[in-house]
Design a protein around this motif. Structure first.
Motif, PDB file in Angstrom:
ATOM      1  N   GLY A 115       0.826  -1.194   0.000  1.00  0.00           N
ATOM      2  CA  GLY A 115       0.000   0.000   0.000  1.00  0.00           C
ATOM      3  C   GLY A 115       0.860   1.242   0.000  1.00  0.00           C
ATOM      4  O   GLY A 115       2.083   1.171   0.042  1.00  0.00           O
ATOM      5  N   ALA A 116       0.181   2.380  -0.039  1.00  0.00           N
ATOM      6  CA  ALA A 116       0.886   3.655  -0.077  1.00  0.00           C
ATOM      7  C   ALA A 116      -0.007   4.740   0.512  1.00  0.00           C
ATOM      8  O   ALA A 116      -0.379   5.686  -0.167  1.00  0.00           O
ATOM      9  CB  ALA A 116       1.296   3.985  -1.510  1.00  0.00           C
ATOM     10  N   THR A 117      -0.346   4.598   1.780  1.00  0.00           N
ATOM     11  CA  THR A 117      -1.300   5.519   2.390  1.00  0.00           C
ATOM     12  C   THR A 117      -0.788   6.949   2.482  1.00  0.00           C
ATOM     13  O   THR A 117      -1.586   7.876   2.552  1.00  0.00           O
ATOM     14  CB  THR A 117      -1.724   5.040   3.792  1.00  0.00           C
ATOM     15  OG1 THR A 117      -0.568   4.893   4.609  1.00  0.00           O
ATOM     16  CG2 THR A 117      -2.473   3.729   3.718  1.00  0.00           C
ATOM     17  N   THR A 118       0.530   7.156   2.471  1.00  0.00           N
ATOM     18  CA  THR A 118       1.063   8.519   2.509  1.00  0.00           C
ATOM     19  C   THR A 118       1.532   8.990   1.144  1.00  0.00           C
ATOM     20  O   THR A 118       2.109  10.066   1.030  1.00  0.00           O
ATOM     21  CB  THR A 118       2.235   8.653   3.504  1.00  0.00           C
ATOM     22  OG1 THR A 118       3.301   7.809   3.083  1.00  0.00           O
ATOM     23  CG2 THR A 118       1.794   8.316   4.913  1.00  0.00           C
ATOM     24  N   GLY A 119       1.282   8.200   0.143  1.00  0.00           N
ATOM     25  CA  GLY A 119       1.640   8.599  -1.214  1.00  0.00           C
ATOM     26  C   GLY A 119       2.338   7.496  -1.970  1.00  0.00           C
ATOM     27  O   GLY A 119       3.085   6.713  -1.388  1.00  0.00           O
ATOM     28  N   PRO A 120       2.113   7.419  -3.289  1.00  0.00           N
ATOM     29  CA  PRO A 120       2.636   6.335  -4.100  1.00  0.00           C
ATOM     30  C   PRO A 120       4.002   6.601  -4.723  1.00  0.00           C
ATOM     31  O   PRO A 120       4.499   5.756  -5.461  1.00  0.00           O
ATOM     32  CB  PRO A 120       1.579   6.206  -5.198  1.00  0.00           C
ATOM     33  CG  PRO A 120       1.111   7.616  -5.398  1.00  0.00           C
ATOM     34  CD  PRO A 120       1.134   8.234  -4.015  1.00  0.00           C
ATOM     35  N   ASN A 121       4.619   7.737  -4.443  1.00  0.00           N
ATOM     36  CA  ASN A 121       5.863   8.077  -5.120  1.00  0.00           C
ATOM     37  C   ASN A 121       6.997   8.359  -4.146  1.00  0.00           C
ATOM     38  O   ASN A 121       7.489   9.487  -4.057  1.00  0.00           O
ATOM     39  CB  ASN A 121       5.641   9.292  -6.035  1.00  0.00           C
ATOM     40  CG  ASN A 121       4.616   9.004  -7.110  1.00  0.00           C
ATOM     41  OD1 ASN A 121       4.746   8.040  -7.836  1.00  0.00           O
ATOM     42  ND2 ASN A 121       3.585   9.823  -7.179  1.00  0.00           N
ATOM     43  N   PRO A 122       7.460   7.331  -3.450  1.00  0.00           N
ATOM     44  CA  PRO A 122       8.570   7.563  -2.523  1.00  0.00           C
ATOM     45  C   PRO A 122       9.860   7.829  -3.293  1.00  0.00           C
ATOM     46  O   PRO A 122       9.966   7.477  -4.470  1.00  0.00           O
ATOM     47  CB  PRO A 122       8.669   6.249  -1.757  1.00  0.00           C
ATOM     48  CG  PRO A 122       8.173   5.227  -2.709  1.00  0.00           C
ATOM     49  CD  PRO A 122       7.085   5.929  -3.505  1.00  0.00           C
ATOM     50  N   PRO A 123      10.851   8.440  -2.622  1.00  0.00           N
ATOM     51  CA  PRO A 123      12.141   8.588  -3.293  1.00  0.00           C
ATOM     52  C   PRO A 123      12.660   7.192  -3.626  1.00  0.00           C
ATOM     53  O   PRO A 123      12.633   6.301  -2.786  1.00  0.00           O
ATOM     54  CB  PRO A 123      13.013   9.287  -2.253  1.00  0.00           C
ATOM     55  CG  PRO A 123      12.305   9.108  -0.950  1.00  0.00           C
ATOM     56  CD  PRO A 123      10.856   8.892  -1.255  1.00  0.00           C
ATOM     57  N   ALA A 124      13.103   7.007  -4.836  1.00  0.00           N
ATOM     58  CA  ALA A 124      13.454   5.663  -5.305  1.00  0.00           C
ATOM     59  C   ALA A 124      14.593   5.033  -4.514  1.00  0.00           C
ATOM     60  O   ALA A 124      14.532   3.867  -4.151  1.00  0.00           O
ATOM     61  CB  ALA A 124      13.793   5.690  -6.784  1.00  0.00           C
TER      62      ALA A 124
END
Length: 194
Positions: A115-124
């Motif tokens: 999941g990505a409850t705080t956003g789907p684009n973390p720093p790679a």
């Protein structure tokens, strides 16, 4: 259910994923199911939360160690408790925890993203993945076979679902408010009359 990834891998002879795993870091609302499944499979479990009450409840449910991710140095704590980092990280939070998840994993560890409850684009941070030779797994609700395997753990008494609170259907608004405020630990159940 993300924890079904543990059952699937253990039962499909992918023993290298879980063989002798010492620790599993759980984050957020997925924690209770993952905690129950990992303990049933013999894992040592570390749980993180920003709520002291939730951390205490996690210890009552069998967590071997807990860290407050707002006040503790989670990465240092995980490395100290595990002797080098967690074998398996389960993370459904996304952007806010991605770097910490990669840092807390031991070399050749696994990071299960569900999941990505705080956003789907973390720093790679791709270099962390190849340098530590990490495996990143994506997990959804799982298959029918995954459900059946988890059900067998529950049926046998080796794992149990955690129910935070049961509300009457007429109290659905209060149930949603509790959920939206992040006050729950476990599932909120609506009881339907009849």
């Amino acid at each position: 259910m993300p924890g079904t990834e543990l059952v699937r891998n253990a039962q499909d002879d992918l023993a290298e994923l879980l063989a002798g795993f010492e620790a599993l870091v759980c984050r957020g609302g997925v924690s209770t199911a993952t905690l129950a499944i990992a303990k049933a499979l013999g894992g040592r479990v570390i749980v993180t939360s920003s709520s002291p009450d939730k951390l205490e409840r996690a210890r009552e449910l069998g967590a071997d160690a807990t860290f407050n991710h707002d006040t503790d140095d989670v990465v240092a704590g995980v490395k100290e408790v595990t002797g080098g980092g967690a074998h398996v990280i389960v993370d459904h939070v996304g952007e806010a925890t991605w770097k910490r998840s990669l840092d807390a994993a031991r070399p050749e560890g696994r990071v299960c993203v569900c999941g990505a409850t705080t956003g789907p684009n973390p720093p790679a941070n791709l270099h962390r993945i190849w340098w530590k030779q990490l495996t990143v797994l994506g997990s959804t609700m799982g298959s029918q076979a995954d459900f059946e395997a988890v059900y067998e753990l529950v049926k046998s008494g080796r794992a149990a679902p955690v129910v935070d609170k049961v509300f009457a259907l007429s109290e659905a608004v209060a149930a949603h408010e509790r959920l939206e405020a992040g006050e729950q630990l476990g599932k909120i159940v609506l009881r339907i009359p009849g």
